[in-house]
Structures are given as C-alpha cells and as structure tokens.
Design an enzyme around this catalytic site. Sequence first.
Site, short mmCIF file in Angstrom:
data_model
loop_
_atom_site.label_atom_id
_atom_site.label_comp_id
_atom_site.label_asym_id
_atom_site.label_seq_id
_atom_site.Cartn_x
_atom_site.Cartn_y
_atom_site.Cartn_z
CE LYS A 1 0.51 -6.82 -15.16
NZ LYS A 1 1.63 -7.76 -15.36
CB CYS B 1 -0.85 0.03 1.27
SG CYS B 1 -1.87 -1.43 1.48
NE ARG C 1 4.25 1.71 -1.41
CZ ARG C 1 5.26 0.86 -1.24
NH1 ARG C 1 6.30 0.89 -2.07
NH2 ARG C 1 5.25 -0.04 -0.28
CG HIS D 1 10.49 -36.51 -31.55
ND1 HIS D 1 10.42 -37.80 -32.01
CD2 HIS D 1 10.95 -36.58 -30.27
CE1 HIS D 1 10.77 -38.64 -31.03
NE2 HIS D 1 11.12 -37.93 -29.98
CE LYS E 1 7.34 -12.19 -18.52
NZ LYS E 1 6.32 -13.16 -18.54
CG ASN F 1 2.70 -1.12 2.95
OD1 ASN F 1 1.98 -2.01 2.51
ND2 ASN F 1 3.95 -0.94 2.53
N GLY F 2 1.45 -3.36 5.24
CA GLY F 2 2.09 -4.59 5.72
C GLY F 2 1.03 -5.63 6.05
CD GLU G 1 6.79 -16.67 -17.63
OE1 GLU G 1 5.84 -17.11 -18.32
OE2 GLU G 1 6.87 -15.48 -17.31
CD GLU H 1 5.15 -11.01 -21.96
OE1 GLU H 1 4.02 -10.52 -22.15
OE2 GLU H 1 5.41 -11.69 -20.97
CD1 TRP I 1 -1.90 -5.38 -3.46
CD2 TRP I 1 -2.62 -4.03 -5.08
NE1 TRP I 1 -1.99 -6.12 -4.59
CE2 TRP I 1 -2.44 -5.34 -5.61
CE3 TRP I 1 -3.08 -3.04 -5.92
CZ2 TRP I 1 -2.70 -5.66 -6.94
CZ3 TRP I 1 -3.34 -3.35 -7.24
CH2 TRP I 1 -3.14 -4.65 -7.74
C1 AGP Z 1 2.56 -12.42 -19.10
O1 AGP Z 1 3.79 -11.76 -19.07
C2 AGP Z 1 1.58 -11.77 -20.06
N1 AGP Z 1 1.38 -10.41 -19.71
C3 AGP Z 1 0.30 -12.57 -20.20
O2 AGP Z 1 0.64 -13.82 -20.75
C4 AGP Z 1 -0.51 -12.81 -18.91
O3 AGP Z 1 0.17 -13.74 -18.10
C5 AGP Z 1 -1.87 -13.40 -19.29
O4 AGP Z 1 -2.57 -12.45 -20.07
C6 AGP Z 1 -2.72 -13.80 -18.09
O5 AGP Z 1 -2.98 -12.67 -17.31
P1 AGP Z 1 -3.59 -12.90 -15.84
O6 AGP Z 1 -2.58 -13.65 -15.06
O7 AGP Z 1 -3.84 -11.52 -15.33
O8 AGP Z 1 -4.86 -13.69 -15.98
#
Ligand code: AGP
Length: 609
Positions: free
Chosen positions: A604, A2, A27, A505, A486, A100-101, A482, A489, A74
């Site tokens: 996001k 927070c 935050r 394969h 990263k 905050n905590g 993953e 993207e 938060w």
């Molecule tokens: C991850 O870096 C991406 N931004 C994206 O794959 C994300 O994980 C996905 O859209 C799922 O989002 P969420 O965890 O908010 O459901």
Amino acid sequence: MCGIIGYIGEKKAQPILIAGLKNLEYRGYDSAGIAAIDKGRLRIARAKGKIRQLEKKLSERPLPGTIGLGHNRWATHGLPSEENAHPHVDCKKNLVIIHNGIIENYLPLRERLKKEGHRFGSDTDTEVMVHLIEKYMNLGLETALRKALKMITGSYAIGLISRKDPGVLLAARQGSPLIVGLGKGENFIASDVPAILHLTKKVMYLCDGDIAILTPSNVRIKNMAGKTQSRKVREISWDPVSAKKSGYPHFMLKEIFEQPQAIEDTFTGRVSPEKGKVYLSEIGLSGKELKKIERVVITACGTSWHSALIGKFMMEEFARIPVEVDYAAEFRYRNPILNAKTLVIGISQSGETADTLGAMHEAKKQGARVISICNVVGSSITRETEGVIYTHAGPEIGVASTKAFSSQLVVLYLLSLYLSDIRKEIFLKKMRKYILDLKKIPFLIKEILKRHPEIESLANIFYKKTNALYLGRGEGYAVALEGALKLKEVSYIHSEGYPAAEMKHGPIALIDKNMPVVVLALKGRRYDKILGNISEVKARSGVVIALASAGDKKIKEKVDYIIYIPRTNEMLSAILAVIPMQLLAYYTAIKRGCNVDQPRNLAKSVTVE
Ligand code: AGP
C-alpha cells in the site's frame, strides 16, 4: 473518517469499547481514547498510535464504569497526538464527547468561547462542541446539545455523556454515519456495524438531524425540533469480517463506492459558491508569497502521479501558471532547476512513499517553496513541507488507490481555483460556476455507480485477455494511464495508457480483435480528433469500449461498447471518467480470481526506493 462507539448498560464499559474500536480500526488508527463514568467520577484514557497503545495504558489503570464512549481517530484537524485524541471534555470535566466529521465553523466559535473564558486542551474542531454544550448546560443536557448543534455547520456523528447524568447517553447525526445498537438491559451507538455486531444484530440507522437518547432499557429518537421520530429496527445478517467492509466483498469496492462521501468531505468547509471563494489557509504560503510563484512542479509516484498530470491541466487552465509534472524518482536525481519562485507540490496518499519524500528533500535543498497533498495527517511527507492540503478520503485500505485519487483531483481543482483567484485570472461569475460544478460531483458519481452492473458485464470482454490499451487526449490521457494502471495492478493483465494521437507512431501495430481498447471520448475540444483515432482502431479490427458524454448519439455507430458519463466541465470530467475504469478493473480482477485488496508483489505504501 473516524470510528466512534458508546455503551450504556450493566456490564463494564471498557472491554466493550476497546473491542468495538478494534473492529473499527479500518476507519482510523492514528490515535484512540475511551472515557467511562463510575459512581459520579469521569475517567479518560487516550493514546497516540494504534489501539494497542491505549490498551497498554489501560492495563496499568483500567477505567471502571458501565457507561462510556470510545473513539479512534483519522486526523483532519490537528496532528495525531494524545492531546488531540478523543474523547474531549469541557472545562469542569463534567461532559465528555466523541465526534466523527468536520466542523466547518469551529475557528470563530473557538475564539468566541475562549473570550468567554473557556480553556482548550487540543487543536481539534471537536473540542469546540463540548465547550459549546457546557455553555448551555443550564438548559439541561439534551437541550444544551440541541442548541449547540444548531450553531455549528459541517458534519458530525456524536456521542455525549455527563458525569452529572450517568443514566443517559446522547448521540446525534448529521452527514456522518451513526447507528444505535439495541441490547437487553444495554444499548449502544457506533459509526458502523462491525463495532457492535458481536453484541447485537439489532440496529437502527440514524438519519441526518436525529438526536438519540439512550438509557440501559430504552432508546428515544427526536429531530432537531425535539419531535419524536421512529426508526426501523434492522436485523444485520453480515458475518463480522464482511461487516468491516460494510457488506462489500472487498475494501476496493467499498472505497470505490465511498467516493461521493470522500469528495464531499474533501471540499466541505473549503468553498463558498455564494462568494465565489475557495479557502485553503492550510496551504502555508500567503497570497503575497503565492503571487511571487512563477512556476509549479508537481511530483509523485503511481496513481498520485496521474492525479498530478490532471492537476497540470487544471492549474494551467485556471491559474495560467506553467506547470511541470515529474515522477518523484526522476525529479530527485535529475538536478532540477528550482528557486524561491518555484512551488513544488508533492502528492501522496500515504505520505510515506520514499521517492516522493526524497523529492521533497531535494526541492527544499534547492530553495523552492514546498507543499504537499496527502491523505494521512502527520505522515512523513507532511512534516517536510511548509503547508499541507489534506484529502479527507478516510483510510484507504485497498492497495489500489481509488477514493484517494479522486479526492486528490478535488484538492488540485480547489488549489487551481485558489491560485487563479490570487492571480486574478478568473472572475467571480466563473468562480461561482466552477464551485457549483464541483458540488454536483458527488451526486454525478452516485449516478455512475448505480450502473455498476453494466460495467461488470463489460469485464467479460477483458478477463480472458492478456493485453489492453487505454487511449485519451489531454486530461483524458492521464485518465487512460490511471485506468490502465488499475487494470494491471489488480488483474495482472498487461494494459497500457497511451496518448490517442500517438497510436499511429507505433502502438497501432498492436491492434487486433484480441486487444480491447478503452477510449476516453468525452465531448470537448479534442472530441473530433478522438473520433478519428477510434476509426483508426476499428479499421484494424480493434474492439473499442468508449467512455462517452451522456446524450452523445454520434459515437454509437463508431464503437462496440459505450459507457456514458454525465456532463460536467472539462476539468472535472476526469473525476467522473475514472469511476467506470476503477469498476472495470475490479470486476475483471474478480472474474480472474485475483486478490483485489492485496494484489501480488504490491504494498500500500512503497517506503523503499
Ligand atoms: C496506486 O493504485 C498504487 N497503489 C500506487 O501506484 C500508488 O499510487 C503509489 O505507490 C504512490 O503511493 P502514495 O500516493 O501513497 O505516495
């Protein structure tokens, strides 16, 4: 996480508090509030939602006074609401606190205070603090605060003022950041520099155990024994924009470096190594109901789907329960076979991903038991499930998920141990070990982060490439996925995660000196097989960057570059292995001039199908 701010001086507190909270919105932003004392009167304004909701209230009824506290939330305990927004007051409305905590032992304290006649107006852990202080007010404000702090366990950054003593503002810190800002005839407290940087560049960073006593003209700092402490006054050179990133150039890098804290906040209050116990009462199902579960389905999207894949390994290893993992969009339309003996878990950082929300609806319609793992209290997905286990990663601003991912893995690890305990699959000695292994992770991540220059130099191999391959076996395969996500993207380099054993394969046709290959080659039951896959890549002039276990000398002559990872148990190794991959993606994208915090075409939270 927070944001808190406090002011004591000669100016009107309200505008200072509101401006400070706006600079702390990164935050937390699910609710906000301020309090101010004027001529012995204490006034409070709180609102659910962003700061502008609070400003709307204040425009109708401003708060006079030259001493005040402000907070943006938060949520971790208690849904986002006006009642749960800070500041919180004692029964007689003499005291007001912001925090905050996480107060781990707030429930037993709350019960005891209720029995003593205290009346609570919220579900928060914070409100317990102000009633505890009220209980000891006969000792004086500072001593009452110190006595109350000694009774709680957990983390806090606190601001406290009293209607009866408007010439002083108290602050205390344990485990959550808190600074004191020094002005002329005025002084400040804040969670972070951006809140007050436009008012003063002179700050003191409080240490754990510090209690600060602020008047308009003076600041004293004492420890919990009441002994005066001296803290260095620092001159902040950041500009306001970079200050919101705590001096980091991007939110993504800041959030990568916040992972030790995010992980600690996520397991704090949920484990007892001594008792070998994991506590997840928020799961929403009783032990008896969980015992009836015969199968688990974990569903998610993107990075959260990757954490689900790793969760499968954890749950099958510890709880010996069959686990399926499915993309949410696939799950919701494939007419899955579910019943009351199936536990469906939805994982989502934002809690707003349309496909995951749809999958939750489908699971409920089919009669399954449904819970979620989420980073946003009160988000849509959490309202669709019987129980929610929250990650406590704090707001994740960068589009590329980093600290939320590692915090999801912590929750999945805790859940796997919790289920294994209920199903009597793991005995006390091992439970204690697995919990102690988890408690070491924040420190081990800090060790990896210290070597970020090594990983930054590796980005020189990648940034001019157009393709890359990430290979792994078992949970290492999920980490490879993953790592590849990263990189693609944030740097727009086409990169693919692949099961190492699958190379022969088909994908091995891709290998040449222009295709860097990252290989998860940590010690474990699949190590020798991975070495074989590395040889296959090397035999085709591939360039291999290996993530290897600390102390592994054997791998040195087999690969081109090595990033060493500290040893831990196999189920936790994924949390450590992903850190260098996040950094590699970040530095590669920076070298390519990409916008790492807002990559092209991405959002996001994907709230559309
Ligand atoms: C991850 O870096 C991406 N931004 C994206 O794959 C994300 O994980 C996905 O859209 C799922 O989002 P969420 O965890 O908010 O459901």
